[in-house]
Design an enzyme around this catalytic site. Sequence first.
Site, PDB file in Angstrom:
ATOM      1  N   GLN A  97       0.851  -1.197   0.000  1.00 32.31           N
ATOM      2  CA  GLN A  97       0.000   0.000   0.000  1.00 32.31           C
ATOM      3  C   GLN A  97       0.887   1.247   0.000  1.00 32.31           C
ATOM      4  OE1 GLN A  97      -2.479   1.457   3.329  1.00 32.31           O
ATOM      5  NE2 GLN A  97      -4.201   1.343   1.898  1.00 32.31           N
ATOM      6  N   TYR A 184      -6.820  10.648   3.931  1.00 33.60           N
ATOM      7  CA  TYR A 184      -5.444  11.057   3.631  1.00 33.60           C
ATOM      8  C   TYR A 184      -5.392  11.884   2.337  1.00 33.60           C
ATOM      9  CZ  TYR A 184      -4.331   7.935   7.464  1.00 33.60           C
ATOM     10  OH  TYR A 184      -4.271   7.352   8.707  1.00 33.60           O
ATOM     11  N   ARG A 232      -7.315   2.104  -3.205  1.00 36.96           N
ATOM     12  CA  ARG A 232      -8.251   2.014  -2.082  1.00 36.96           C
ATOM     13  C   ARG A 232      -8.960   3.355  -1.902  1.00 36.96           C
ATOM     14  NH1 ARG A 232      -7.950   0.056   4.230  1.00 36.96           N
ATOM     15  NH2 ARG A 232      -9.357  -1.690   3.830  1.00 36.96           N
ATOM     16  N   GLY A 323      -9.616  -6.817   8.483  1.00 36.77           N
ATOM     17  CA  GLY A 323      -8.530  -6.096   9.129  1.00 36.77           C
ATOM     18  C   GLY A 323      -8.263  -6.654  10.505  1.00 36.77           C
ATOM     19  N   ARG A 324      -8.966  -6.098  11.508  1.00 36.75           N
ATOM     20  CA  ARG A 324      -8.696  -6.466  12.902  1.00 36.75           C
ATOM     21  C   ARG A 324      -8.687  -7.967  13.153  1.00 36.75           C
ATOM     22  NH1 ARG A 324     -13.009  -2.141  14.691  1.00 36.75           N
ATOM     23  NH2 ARG A 324     -13.692  -2.858  12.636  1.00 36.75           N
TER      24      ARG A 324
HETATM   25  C1  LIG Z   1      -4.460  -1.112  13.582  1.00 40.31           C
HETATM   26  C2  LIG Z   1      -5.069  -0.680  12.276  1.00 40.31           C
HETATM   27  C3  LIG Z   1      -4.263  -0.075  11.318  1.00 40.31           C
HETATM   28  C4  LIG Z   1      -4.804   0.304  10.073  1.00 40.31           C
HETATM   29  N1  LIG Z   1      -3.957   0.824   9.126  1.00 40.31           N
HETATM   30  C5  LIG Z   1      -4.428   1.058   7.871  1.00 40.31           C
HETATM   31  C6  LIG Z   1      -3.536   1.428   6.817  1.00 40.31           C
HETATM   32  O1  LIG Z   1      -2.310   1.534   6.973  1.00 40.31           O
HETATM   33  N2  LIG Z   1      -4.086   1.660   5.604  1.00 40.31           N
HETATM   34  C7  LIG Z   1      -5.440   1.551   5.366  1.00 40.31           C
HETATM   35  O2  LIG Z   1      -5.886   1.776   4.238  1.00 40.31           O
HETATM   36  N3  LIG Z   1      -6.291   1.165   6.343  1.00 40.31           N
HETATM   37  C8  LIG Z   1      -5.827   0.892   7.567  1.00 40.31           C
HETATM   38  N4  LIG Z   1      -6.686   0.424   8.534  1.00 40.31           N
HETATM   39  C9  LIG Z   1      -8.094   0.130   8.185  1.00 40.31           C
HETATM   40  C10 LIG Z   1      -8.262  -1.352   7.820  1.00 40.31           C
HETATM   41  O3  LIG Z   1      -7.574  -1.661   6.627  1.00 40.31           O
HETATM   42  C11 LIG Z   1      -9.749  -1.754   7.620  1.00 40.31           C
HETATM   43  O4  LIG Z   1     -10.294  -1.044   6.532  1.00 40.31           O
HETATM   44  C12 LIG Z   1     -10.576  -1.483   8.866  1.00 40.31           C
HETATM   45  O5  LIG Z   1      -9.920  -1.983  10.028  1.00 40.31           O
HETATM   46  C13 LIG Z   1     -11.981  -2.131   8.767  1.00 40.31           C
HETATM   47  O6  LIG Z   1     -11.873  -3.521   8.634  1.00 40.31           O
HETATM   48  P1  LIG Z   1     -12.135  -4.524   9.905  1.00 40.31           P
HETATM   49  O7  LIG Z   1     -13.492  -4.156  10.438  1.00 40.31           O
HETATM   50  O8  LIG Z   1     -12.099  -5.902   9.311  1.00 40.31           O
HETATM   51  O9  LIG Z   1     -11.040  -4.271  10.883  1.00 40.31           O
HETATM   52  C14 LIG Z   1      -6.179   0.077   9.792  1.00 40.31           C
HETATM   53  C15 LIG Z   1      -6.989  -0.510  10.776  1.00 40.31           C
HETATM   54  C16 LIG Z   1      -6.444  -0.896  11.994  1.00 40.31           C
HETATM   55  C17 LIG Z   1      -7.339  -1.580  13.019  1.00 40.31           C
END
Ligand SMILES: Cc1cc2nc3c(=O)[nH]c(=O)nc-3n(C[C@H](O)[C@H](O)[C@H](O)COP(=O)(O)O)c2cc1C
Length: 371
Positions: A97, A184, A232, A323-324
């Site tokens: 990314q 961003y 994205r 993600g999480r």
């Molecule tokens: C600890 C953490 C760091 C994240 N860092 C990024 C990132 O670097 N780039 C990005 O596009 N999204 C980032 N996100 C968003 C996740 O990619 C994702 O879209 C979001 O957590 C929702 O998905 P989930 O409900 O499955 O966690 C981050 C989320 C978390 C929890």
Amino acid sequence: MSKLFSPFDLRGLRLRNRIVMAPMTRSRVPGTVPDGRTATYYAQRAGAGLIVSEGAQVSEQARGYLFTPGLHSRAQVEGWKAVTSAVHGQGGAIFAQLWHVGRVAHCSVQPGDRAPVAPVAKRAEGVQVFGYREDGTPGQMPASRPRALAAGELPRITADFAAAARNAIEAGFDGVEIHGANGYLFEQFINGGLNTRDDAYGGSSVANRLRFVLETYEAGAAAIGPARTGIRLSPFNRVFDMPAFEGEADTWLALARELAARGPAYVHLSNRAAILAEPAAGEGFLRSLRGAYAGPLVLAGGYTRDSAAADLGSGLADLVAFGRPFIANPDLVERLRQGWPLAEPDRRSFYGGNAAGYIDYPAYDEAAEPA
Ligand SMILES: Cc1cc2nc3c(=O)[nH]c(=O)nc-3n(C[C@H](O)[C@H](O)[C@H](O)COP(=O)(O)O)c2cc1C
């Protein structure tokens, strides 16, 4: 069997299942160069059909957080090589990314302590970012007031993305994802409430607000090929002080049509749950987007095994990103396949720190569970 576990042809790259590991910043990279722990972390999660790496800044100016990796120096490329070969060694695939935070930064992480940059000199109100306190220790602080970028500075940023895309391929990544989401830099330009510039890159004209992200997409695609260049986005995102604006749905649908004409690897929406909860958007918006852009679509945000299977089954998404759940379940794909319980991640170790909460979450051990 659920479509979750069926392979997918991502413009010639075979993914072994439809489960994507969403990009997640973990702020554990010392000196912006990925190390052995980074490689271990991603290799543990290589069961995903596709991993999207944590955001990697394309330049020093692009950086907004502490201990995040870059993709603009020789040492960073070398560091990433160990990560990509560890993932490929497990049969996985990984995109990088590529990130520029724009105004979501504190001047203490910018080169020469300068102000961060944005389409307009408007601070992200109420937004906390990582930076260095006056005594030099790291901590959370309000985002600094940015300075407005001159139009003449934008080609430099676009070129940084193209160079980072080439670096990513050299480092062994299967492709790149341009980070146009989550408040961003690119979203700051796309958002009609924030971007009130009066030049060719802003204002009431949708084409003007989309110009920067599309020029950058094209430069990345010209460098490594559109089939290796994803993007994205986060329509209707409000995180990081992004206001609602007039013609919001039309803006995103226009961008989807423009991207469709360029044949990207995929379009990835980061905030499915927020879109579904937004009265002006909802599933109808996702269907319209699907109509405007027929290529590979990845959705992320709040997925469970059932909702992921439902969206793949209905054709709303081609791939679903978690993600999480990937933080605490390195073997997430196997747990979903077997119906095993998921471990809960500890939020306190999301960002920064050491191996704890990073590479010490175990794979599921069936034998250890009470019968
Ligand atoms: C600890 C953490 C760091 C994240 N860092 C990024 C990132 O670097 N780039 C990005 O596009 N999204 C980032 N996100 C968003 C996740 O990619 C994702 O879209 C979001 O957590 C929702 O998905 P989930 O409900 O499955 O966690 C981050 C989320 C978390 C929890």
